[in-house]
Motif scaffolding. Structure first.
Motif, PDB file in Angstrom:
ATOM      1  N   PRO A  13      -1.020   9.710  -4.057  1.00 49.46           N
ATOM      2  CA  PRO A  13       0.192   9.825  -4.701  1.00 49.46           C
ATOM      3  C   PRO A  13       0.438  11.140  -5.298  1.00 49.46           C
ATOM      4  N   ARG A  14       1.476  11.539  -5.228  1.00 49.10           N
ATOM      5  CA  ARG A  14       2.016  12.800  -5.747  1.00 49.10           C
ATOM      6  C   ARG A  14       2.024  13.165  -7.156  1.00 49.10           C
ATOM      7  N   ASP A  15       2.459  11.930  -8.007  1.00 53.56           N
ATOM      8  CA  ASP A  15       2.507  11.973  -9.381  1.00 53.56           C
ATOM      9  C   ASP A  15       1.623  11.388 -10.245  1.00 53.56           C
ATOM     10  N   TRP A  16       0.672  11.025  -9.708  1.00 52.15           N
ATOM     11  CA  TRP A  16      -0.384  10.060 -10.552  1.00 52.15           C
ATOM     12  C   TRP A  16      -1.701  10.144  -9.908  1.00 52.15           C
ATOM     13  N   SER A  17      -2.888   9.759 -10.481  1.00 48.64           N
ATOM     14  CA  SER A  17      -3.965   9.807  -9.844  1.00 48.64           C
ATOM     15  C   SER A  17      -4.664   8.457  -9.248  1.00 48.64           C
ATOM     16  N   TRP A  65      -9.282   5.273  -5.904  1.00 53.54           N
ATOM     17  CA  TRP A  65      -9.750   5.195  -4.842  1.00 53.54           C
ATOM     18  C   TRP A  65      -9.569   6.540  -4.020  1.00 53.54           C
ATOM     19  N   LYS A  66      -8.397   7.101  -4.118  1.00 58.09           N
ATOM     20  CA  LYS A  66      -8.197   8.405  -3.371  1.00 58.09           C
ATOM     21  C   LYS A  66      -8.890   9.410  -4.073  1.00 58.09           C
ATOM     22  N   GLU A  67      -9.108   9.248  -5.346  1.00 54.65           N
ATOM     23  CA  GLU A  67      -9.779  10.226  -5.905  1.00 54.65           C
ATOM     24  C   GLU A  67     -11.573  10.503  -5.554  1.00 54.65           C
TER      25      GLU A  67
END
Length: 184
Positions: free
Chosen positions: A126-130, A133-135
């Protein structure tokens, strides 16, 4: 505990409707959590038809533990020097035992054996939030030797998927030099 066994599926496995359904269900279940909030309601990561087609072309590898399916991934050649893995999933009931690591190690070894010098993966973030799982994945991929080489948008590579996004996202491309030695 038995060792995790990784194997590419033969094309004939595409005729096993139960196995194709199990891989599809596992992939969609894992991605429903790993990409929660990124997609519109009802969007799924893959279909039985897609998994069947990828299996027919030799692009699906599976992880088994004590004979049971515990993970899968797509592995393919992108060009003369680059391999790619994607759709990497580990059964949540078997997280923390090395399923993901062994799948990545398999993909890297397969591509290295085929004479490819670079391994690539794509991570939708996501571009605008954290997204937790992606982190986690960004940290894990970096720890096992992958580096961000480019950031783009999903509509560059997968324009049909762009309208299904629920939030603006970036498509982060990671690569690893396979000649550098270390594996996942």
């Amino acid at each position: 505990m038995s060792p995790i066994e990784i194997q590419p599926l033969p094309a004939a496995a595409s005729d096993d409707a139960t196995l194709m359904g199990r891989i599809t269900d596992l992939t969609n279940a894992v991605y429903a959590v790993a990409e929660d909030g990124l997609w519109t309601e009802g969007a799924t990561r893959t279909t039985v038809d897609e998994v069947t087609g990828l299996t027919r072309t030799g692009q699906i590898a599976v992880a088994r533990l004590d004979g049971g399916l515990v993970g899968s991934m797509r592995v393919r050649r992108l060009d003369e020097g680059t391999g790619e893995f994607g759709m990497l999933v580990a059964d949540p009931a078997h997280r923390g035992v090395g399923v993901g690591r062994e799948l990545v190690r398999f993909a890297e070894g397969k591509c290295r054996t085929e004479g490819l010098g670079t391994m690539q993966l794509e991570l939708l973030v996501p571009r605008d939030w954290s997204h937790p799982w992606k982190e986690f994945l960004a940290t894990w991929y970096t720890r096992v030797g992958y580096r961000v080489t480019r950031t783009g948008t999903i509509d560059e590579a997968y324009p049909a998927l762009a309208p299904l996004l629920a939030t603006p996202c970036d498509f982060v491309i990671y690569q690893k030099d396979l000649a550098a030695g270390a594996t996942a």
